[in-house]
Design a protein around this motif. Structure first.
Motif, PDB file in Angstrom:
ATOM      1  N   ALA A   1      32.457  65.251  51.753  1.00 13.42           N
ATOM      2  CA  ALA A   1      32.708  64.953  50.304  1.00 13.42           C
ATOM      3  C   ALA A   1      34.498  65.309  50.811  1.00 13.42           C
ATOM      4  O   ALA A   1      35.906  64.763  50.551  1.00 13.42           O
ATOM      5  N   THR A   2      34.837  66.096  52.009  1.00 18.88           N
ATOM      6  CA  THR A   2      36.241  66.545  52.296  1.00 18.88           C
ATOM      7  C   THR A   2      36.154  65.259  52.941  1.00 18.88           C
ATOM      8  O   THR A   2      37.910  64.978  53.215  1.00 18.88           O
ATOM      9  N   ALA A   3      35.870  64.493  53.878  1.00 16.47           N
ATOM     10  CA  ALA A   3      36.124  63.170  54.468  1.00 16.47           C
ATOM     11  C   ALA A   3      36.248  61.761  53.532  1.00 16.47           C
ATOM     12  O   ALA A   3      38.069  61.824  53.583  1.00 16.47           O
ATOM     13  N   MET A   4      35.865  62.093  51.819  1.00 16.08           N
ATOM     14  CA  MET A   4      36.461  61.151  51.722  1.00 16.08           C
ATOM     15  C   MET A   4      38.010  61.772  51.254  1.00 16.08           C
ATOM     16  O   MET A   4      38.443  60.818  50.340  1.00 16.08           O
ATOM     17  N   ILE A   5      38.130  63.018  50.886  1.00 17.01           N
ATOM     18  CA  ILE A   5      39.105  63.355  49.818  1.00 17.01           C
ATOM     19  C   ILE A   5      40.377  62.467  51.035  1.00 17.01           C
ATOM     20  O   ILE A   5      41.314  62.056  50.248  1.00 17.01           O
ATOM     21  N   PHE A   6      40.652  62.954  52.500  1.00 19.26           N
ATOM     22  CA  PHE A   6      41.141  63.057  52.687  1.00 19.26           C
ATOM     23  C   PHE A   6      41.202  61.314  53.387  1.00 19.26           C
ATOM     24  O   PHE A   6      42.067  60.712  53.492  1.00 19.26           O
ATOM     25  N   PHE A   7      40.379  60.751  53.202  1.00 21.50           N
ATOM     26  CA  PHE A   7      40.436  58.680  53.259  1.00 21.50           C
ATOM     27  C   PHE A   7      40.718  58.778  51.659  1.00 21.50           C
ATOM     28  O   PHE A   7      42.122  57.333  51.928  1.00 21.50           O
ATOM     29  N   SER A   8      40.836  59.005  50.210  1.00 15.45           N
ATOM     30  CA  SER A   8      42.152  59.185  49.671  1.00 15.45           C
ATOM     31  C   SER A   8      43.101  58.522  49.716  1.00 15.45           C
ATOM     32  O   SER A   8      43.671  57.876  49.269  1.00 15.45           O
ATOM     33  N   CYS A   9      43.546  60.131  50.182  1.00 15.08           N
ATOM     34  CA  CYS A   9      44.881  60.950  50.543  1.00 15.08           C
ATOM     35  C   CYS A   9      45.332  59.261  51.199  1.00 15.08           C
ATOM     36  O   CYS A   9      46.727  59.019  51.197  1.00 15.08           O
ATOM     37  N   ALA A  10      44.625  59.126  52.467  1.00 11.65           N
ATOM     38  CA  ALA A  10      45.487  58.543  53.759  1.00 11.65           C
ATOM     39  C   ALA A  10      45.438  56.379  52.525  1.00 11.65           C
ATOM     40  O   ALA A  10      46.466  56.366  52.942  1.00 11.65           O
ATOM     41  N   VAL A  11      44.436  56.307  51.577  1.00 17.50           N
ATOM     42  CA  VAL A  11      45.031  54.821  50.925  1.00 17.50           C
ATOM     43  C   VAL A  11      45.581  55.316  50.188  1.00 17.50           C
ATOM     44  O   VAL A  11      46.541  54.240  50.102  1.00 17.50           O
ATOM     45  N   GLY A  12      45.865  56.088  49.478  1.00 12.02           N
ATOM     46  CA  GLY A  12      47.322  56.240  48.883  1.00 12.02           C
ATOM     47  C   GLY A  12      48.572  55.914  49.261  1.00 12.02           C
ATOM     48  O   GLY A  12      49.583  55.584  49.449  1.00 12.02           O
ATOM     49  N   HIS A  13      48.486  56.655  50.211  1.00 10.73           N
ATOM     50  CA  HIS A  13      49.707  57.001  51.518  1.00 10.73           C
ATOM     51  C   HIS A  13      49.468  55.330  52.567  1.00 10.73           C
ATOM     52  O   HIS A  13      51.346  54.911  52.427  1.00 10.73           O
ATOM     53  N   GLY A  14      48.884  54.649  51.793  1.00 10.99           N
ATOM     54  CA  GLY A  14      49.274  53.554  53.599  1.00 10.99           C
ATOM     55  C   GLY A  14      49.148  52.641  51.513  1.00 10.99           C
ATOM     56  O   GLY A  14      50.738  51.603  52.160  1.00 10.99           O
TER      57      GLY A  14
END
Length: 658
Positions: A42-55
């Motif tokens: 779940a922590t990895a998915m949060i950072f993944f979604s944040c990375a996608v959002g900033h992208g």
């Protein structure tokens, strides 16, 4: 320029968040916990979604720059400052998380969480304590396993279905089965049918909740031989307290039971010997009184036969009376033999000769339907005893064997040397260790039960129909063997047969034949010698008076010892003939008083008790002149003449002149 910086910031944040996501996913994936470690995923998915959002945010800024150029840049910047602030905040969060990774770790366990360094120390300390406790438990387990494996006791684990689950080295040594052979097998391999039923009952009691059970039982080794065990059982329970099996501790008590059986047999043998001695005293007392009566019957029969000379019908009747008296005398003789007090004529006897002679007697009487085998020893086998009594032993046993085979069978008489260690438990009476001659009489008759076997040597005990036996045959055998310093044992099984084994001491040196016994030559007559006769049985006193006066002696009669002593003081005598056991004053006491006045006076004792019995009771010395009732006139005259011949020639006289 600001829009380019904003674009670059979003790209940097996107890459940083993607790196954090990778830093989380890679170790979790290597640990194989992508499915189980939900918190890390779940922590990895949060950072993944944040990375996608900033992208996506960087893409929007880039398209705005390309589409509008610098025309509306100021207006766009005025609208983009809130997202820029948010970008800076999320960048700071990412930088903060990245710096914390050096001090915080991801626990790659089920349900892993992020912990602080302090919390991690406490967790590490708890882990250390847990590992130490586990090491101690493992050490105890290793010690317990070593104890279980190397103890002499059999330690066995059994499941609820009766299947063996554990089998230690002690069990291997005790039962002969290896652990590989027994684990997975039914515990019923160690029992017979009756033992299996007992084992099932005990198992059910344990499974029903009984804490501990202990009992003794017989089990079977791998080779089928029995083993006596002391068994303890306890339930095996799981963490919830439910019974999952049974633990068994078994110890071999065969040696202890054998020792207990031996001690019990020794006690029984001691009690049997004491009972036999008591019965012997009773039999001796009966024989004493009976012999007094027989002495009267026998001698008055002889008187009557002399008086009936020429009257054949009367003499024939008297012969029948004498025959009956002889049978009665033989009966009392057997009683006295049983009491170990009968007069014997010991000499060296070769058992080869004894067996040969008995074989010749039995050939004429044993019966054609019985196969008789006599097996004398190949070498001389010498014992010291009375030949007639040895023959009587063999004949009694052979006749008993014949009676036990009414439909025919086999009788074997044999002899040979034997060594005894003195520890035998079935010998009557007990004998010391040493070399013995063994006489063995075996038959294929009806056999006897254990209850009957315990009484066979008791006088008057018989299993024969009324009138068919006196019950003295085996009692006589016992008395003869015991008198000879030997022992006897017996093995019998109903429907199979019986074997008697008699052990007699081997003769170490020739003792020669005894000089005592019945005299066949005519007794010498008296020459007027005065004989003081002291006998409390008046009829017997009259018999003695008649015999002595009829053969040249003069008789002074007294009914008691005190009366006899007064007659001696008043009139004197040449010889004293006295009963041994009398009321008020015994014969030995009377002789003592007489010898105080006239040393060397010949004394002859007479008694219904045997000389051996009186000697063993220290009533008489074994070498004194003794006449055993019932006696004949010849016996009395021979014994009196022998005593007078030994008297000193210068014997002083006491009392009034003749």
């Amino acid at each position: 320029m600001p829009e380019q910086l904003l674009l670059l910031g979003n790209l940097v944040i996107m890459v940083a968040y993607a790196a954090i996501m990778v830093a989380i996913v890679v170790p979790v994936s290597r640990a194989g916990q992508l499915r189980s470690n939900k918190l890390a995923v779940a922590t990895a998915m949060i950072f993944f979604s944040c990375a996608v959002g900033h992208g996506l945010h960087a893409l929007t800024i880039y398209r705005s720059i390309v589409d509008h150029g610098g025309a509306h840049l100021g207006h766009a910047m005025s609208e983009a400052w809130p997202p820029a602030v948010w970008d800076l905040f999320t960048a700071a969060v990412g930088i903060y998380y990245w710096t914390l990774r050096r001090g915080y770790g991801v626990l790659l366990g089920r349900g892993a969480i992020y912990v602080s360094p302090g919390e991690q120390r406490r967790i590490d300390e708890a882990d250390a304590r847990e590992r130490a406790a586990r090491d101690v438990a493992e050490s105890h387990l290793v010690t317990l396993t070593a104890v279980v494996e190397h103890t002499d006791a059999a330690i066995i684990g059994i499941g609820l279905d009766g299947i063996v689950t554990a089998w230690n080295t002690g069990a291997e040594q005790m039962f002969g089965w290896t652990a590989a052979e027994m684990i997975g097998q039914s515990i019923g391999l160690l029992t017979d049918e009756s033992g299996s039923v007992q084992q099932d009952v005990v198992q059910r009691r344990v499974h029903a909740g009984e804490q501990h059970l202990a009992y003794e039982a017989r089990r079977l080794r791998k080779d089928g031989s029995p083993i006596e065990l002391s068994i303890s059982l306890a339930a095996i329970r799981d963490a919830s307290g439910a019974v999952t099996g049974t633990s068994v501790v078994a110890r071999d008590i065969s040696a202890a039971k054998e020792a207990a059986d031996r001690q019990r047999a020794l006690e029984e043998r001691t009690h049997q010997q004491q009972r036999m001695e008591s019965l012997g005293k009773l039999a001796g007392g009966i024989a004493h009184d009976f012999n007094n009566i027989l002495a009267i019957i026998v001698n008055y029969t002889e008187f009557a036969a002399e008086a009936a000379e020429g009257n054949e019908p009367v003499r024939a009747d008297l012969e029948h009376v004498r025959t009956a008296a002889d049978r009665a005398m033989n009966l009392t003789r057997q009683l006295l033999t049983f009491t170990r007090g009968d007069t014997i004529q010991p000499q060296d006897v070769d058992l080869r000769d004894a067996i040969t002679e008995v074989r010749a007697m039995l050939d004429r009487t044993i019966g054609e339907d019985i196969a008789l085998f006599a097996r004398p020893p190949a070498e001389p086998l010498i014992v010291h005893g009375d030949p007639g009594q040895l023959q009587q032993v063999l004949l009694n046993l052979a006749i008993n064997a014949r009676d036990a085979m009414p439909d025919g069978g086999t009788l074997v008489i044999e002899a040979g040397p034997a060594e005894l260690d003195g520890q035998e438990i079935n010998m009557q009476p007990a004998v010391a260790a040493g070399s013995y001659a063994r006489l063995q009489v075996s038959d294929t008759g009806e056999g006897m039960s254990a209850e009957v076997a315990t009484h066979i040597f008791e006088p008057f005990y018989t299993t024969k129909p009324r009138g068919k036996g006196t019950g003295l045959g085996l009692a006589t055998v016992y008395g003869i063997v015991a008198e000879a310093g030997g022992s006897i044992n017996m093995f019998s099984e109903p429907g199979v047969g019986t074997t008697f084994r008699i052990y007699l001491p081997l003769a170490t040196e020739s003792a020669g034949p005894s000089t005592t016994g019945t005299r066949l030559m005519a007794p010498p007559k008296g020459h007027g010698q005065r004989v003081l006769v002291v006998e409390d049985e008046a009829p017997l006193a009259r018999v003695v008076h008649r015999i002595l006066t009829g053969n040249g002696y003069r008789v002074l009669a007294a009914a008691t010892g005190a009366e006899g002593y007064q007659i001696f003081l008043a009139r004197g005598c040449d010889a004293l003939l006295t009963d041994v056991i009398m009321p008020e004053m015994s014969g030995p006491r009377l002789a003592e008083l007489v010898h105080a006045q006239q040393p060397g006076l010949p004394v002859v004792y007479m008694s219904g008790y045997s000389n051996g019995l009186l000697g063993s009771a220290r009533v008489l010395d074994p070498d004194i002149p003794f006449l055993e009732k019932p006696f004949t006139s010849n016996d009395l005259l021979h014994k009196l003449a022998e005593a007078l011949s030994r008297a000193p020639s210068d014997l002083p006289r006491t009392g009034a002149p003749r």
